[in-house]
Design a protein around this motif. Sequence first.
Motif, PDB file in Angstrom:
ATOM      1  N   VAL A 151       1.052  -2.779  11.557  1.00 40.84           N
ATOM      2  CA  VAL A 151       0.805  -2.181  10.241  1.00 40.84           C
ATOM      3  C   VAL A 151       1.269  -0.730  10.178  1.00 40.84           C
ATOM      4  CG1 VAL A 151      -0.993  -1.534   8.590  1.00 40.84           C
ATOM      5  CG2 VAL A 151      -1.118  -3.733   9.791  1.00 40.84           C
ATOM      6  N   ALA A 152       0.975   0.051  11.213  1.00 42.14           N
ATOM      7  CA  ALA A 152       1.240   1.492  11.175  1.00 42.14           C
ATOM      8  C   ALA A 152       2.703   1.836  10.886  1.00 42.14           C
ATOM      9  CB  ALA A 152       0.785   2.142  12.478  1.00 42.14           C
ATOM     10  N   PRO A 153       3.687   1.143  11.489  1.00 46.18           N
ATOM     11  CA  PRO A 153       5.081   1.518  11.196  1.00 46.18           C
ATOM     12  C   PRO A 153       5.493   1.320   9.752  1.00 46.18           C
ATOM     13  CG  PRO A 153       4.950   0.222  13.223  1.00 46.18           C
ATOM     14  CD  PRO A 153       3.609   0.141  12.560  1.00 46.18           C
ATOM     15  N   MET A 154       4.730   0.546   8.986  1.00 44.02           N
ATOM     16  CA  MET A 154       5.099   0.297   7.591  1.00 44.02           C
ATOM     17  C   MET A 154       5.066   1.575   6.757  1.00 44.02           C
ATOM     18  SD  MET A 154       5.861  -2.888   7.577  1.00 44.02           S
ATOM     19  CE  MET A 154       6.328  -2.778   9.315  1.00 44.02           C
ATOM     20  N   GLN A 155       4.363   2.616   7.241  1.00 38.81           N
ATOM     21  CA  GLN A 155       4.300   3.864   6.482  1.00 38.81           C
ATOM     22  C   GLN A 155       5.691   4.470   6.279  1.00 38.81           C
ATOM     23  OE1 GLN A 155       2.744   7.388   8.579  1.00 38.81           O
ATOM     24  NE2 GLN A 155       2.628   6.109  10.408  1.00 38.81           N
ATOM     25  N   TYR A 156       6.605   4.172   7.204  1.00 40.84           N
ATOM     26  CA  TYR A 156       7.935   4.768   7.097  1.00 40.84           C
ATOM     27  C   TYR A 156       8.754   4.164   5.955  1.00 40.84           C
ATOM     28  CZ  TYR A 156       6.756   6.794  11.606  1.00 40.84           C
ATOM     29  OH  TYR A 156       6.133   7.488  12.619  1.00 40.84           O
ATOM     30  N   GLY A 160      -5.543   2.526  -0.700  1.00 41.94           N
ATOM     31  CA  GLY A 160      -6.490   2.553   0.404  1.00 41.94           C
ATOM     32  C   GLY A 160      -7.100   1.190   0.671  1.00 41.94           C
ATOM     33  N   LEU A 161      -7.434   0.453  -0.406  1.00 40.06           N
ATOM     34  CA  LEU A 161      -7.957  -0.898  -0.241  1.00 40.06           C
ATOM     35  C   LEU A 161      -6.945  -1.810   0.440  1.00 40.06           C
ATOM     36  CD1 LEU A 161      -9.755  -1.560  -3.671  1.00 40.06           C
ATOM     37  CD2 LEU A 161     -10.820  -1.178  -1.447  1.00 40.06           C
ATOM     38  N   LEU A 162      -5.685  -1.672   0.060  1.00 38.12           N
ATOM     39  CA  LEU A 162      -4.641  -2.498   0.663  1.00 38.12           C
ATOM     40  C   LEU A 162      -4.448  -2.153   2.137  1.00 38.12           C
ATOM     41  CD1 LEU A 162      -1.997  -2.559  -2.218  1.00 38.12           C
ATOM     42  CD2 LEU A 162      -3.329  -4.494  -1.362  1.00 38.12           C
ATOM     43  N   ALA A 175       0.826  -1.204   0.000  1.00 41.21           N
ATOM     44  CA  ALA A 175       0.000   0.000   0.000  1.00 41.21           C
ATOM     45  C   ALA A 175       0.860   1.254   0.000  1.00 41.21           C
ATOM     46  CB  ALA A 175      -0.924  -0.003   1.220  1.00 41.21           C
ATOM     47  N   PHE A 176       1.864   1.300   0.860  1.00 43.31           N
ATOM     48  CA  PHE A 176       2.674   2.509   0.956  1.00 43.31           C
ATOM     49  C   PHE A 176       3.629   2.650  -0.229  1.00 43.31           C
ATOM     50  CE2 PHE A 176       1.425   1.901   5.470  1.00 43.31           C
ATOM     51  CZ  PHE A 176       0.693   3.067   5.575  1.00 43.31           C
ATOM     52  N   ALA A 177       3.950   1.552  -0.894  1.00 40.87           N
ATOM     53  CA  ALA A 177       4.689   1.665  -2.150  1.00 40.87           C
ATOM     54  C   ALA A 177       3.824   2.358  -3.206  1.00 40.87           C
ATOM     55  CB  ALA A 177       5.115   0.277  -2.629  1.00 40.87           C
ATOM     56  N   LEU A 178       2.527   2.013  -3.236  1.00 40.04           N
ATOM     57  CA  LEU A 178       1.616   2.686  -4.167  1.00 40.04           C
ATOM     58  C   LEU A 178       1.448   4.155  -3.801  1.00 40.04           C
ATOM     59  CD1 LEU A 178      -1.247   0.089  -4.814  1.00 40.04           C
ATOM     60  CD2 LEU A 178       0.470   0.916  -6.434  1.00 40.04           C
TER      61      LEU A 178
END
Length: 322
Positions: A239-244, A224-226, A18-21
């Motif tokens: 999940v939340a730390p993956m944003q970094y 957003g779906l991911l 998701a964050f790659a997208l």
Amino acid sequence: MTDPARPGPRGALLALCAFALFASHDAVIKALGGYYAPFQIMFFSVLFSFPLATLLLMRDPTPGHLRPVHPWWTALRTLAAVVTGISAFTAFSLLPLAQVYAFLFATPLLITLLSIPLLGERVGLHRGAAVLAGLVGVLVVLRPGSEALSLGHIAAMTSAVGSATASTIVRKIGRDERPLVLMLYPMVTNVVVMGALLPFVYRPMPIEHIGLLGLVSVFGFCAGLLVIAAYRAAPAALVAPMQYSQILWAALFGALFFGERPDWPTWIGVTIIVASGLYILLRESGAGRSLHRPVLGTRTRFELGLMPRIGVLVDRRRRSRD
């Protein structure tokens, strides 16, 4: 609910995708920002998002109307989302990708601060110290006195403040408001405001650039779906730390497409900000009640308010159990 047969790693992998997208979404915005004003990019991005929003409207089983239960909070959140969007688009157009992310990564720190007046949260010594450390990291990236404060820096900081404000308000009123109200009001406001400004900045667009704007909307929708799938497959604390991970994509895209090479102060500042954000997430993961987990509870990245922010459509029953 989290699938016990396939725990955290699946959710983390979905979040990374998701964050790659999202990072690809931002890179396209930056590329278009070299040709067009942020108002024009935002207008067409929102416009192309409406068909996707219509699909969500058709699938929403929640009874009720689209009048907000909390009109003033909804209006403030809408204003914050619009300001966030235009500020983020401006920052991506003017600053290196990695530097913009450094400022936007401060959003969880600001959410922690805003949770005091808006959510009645008490921020203890540990989280307070983490917030201060993160703000020091912002200063390291900003380097006051060593280089002039530019419009890009101001826009990036404004975007972080606006995103934190919008996300905290969602945390405050999200259980009362229909998710579609939270999604549609910023979208409609963006179309009206950016449409009013469009005649002053419009430049004709070739078909390939129109296609890229459509791609921006698709990237945001799929990401957003991911994110929703990730939060259903794993705990928020995982999940939340993956944003970094977006900083790695920013460095890669910046080097490949924009000739950007983040300097050492930027990397040092990013490291401090990320470490502070991770520490806050760690502290919140041990909190008992949902109210005392404002950062984990937002379940969104930057609150741009320019596409179907389907992160707010996560199952309310799941949210109430956090």
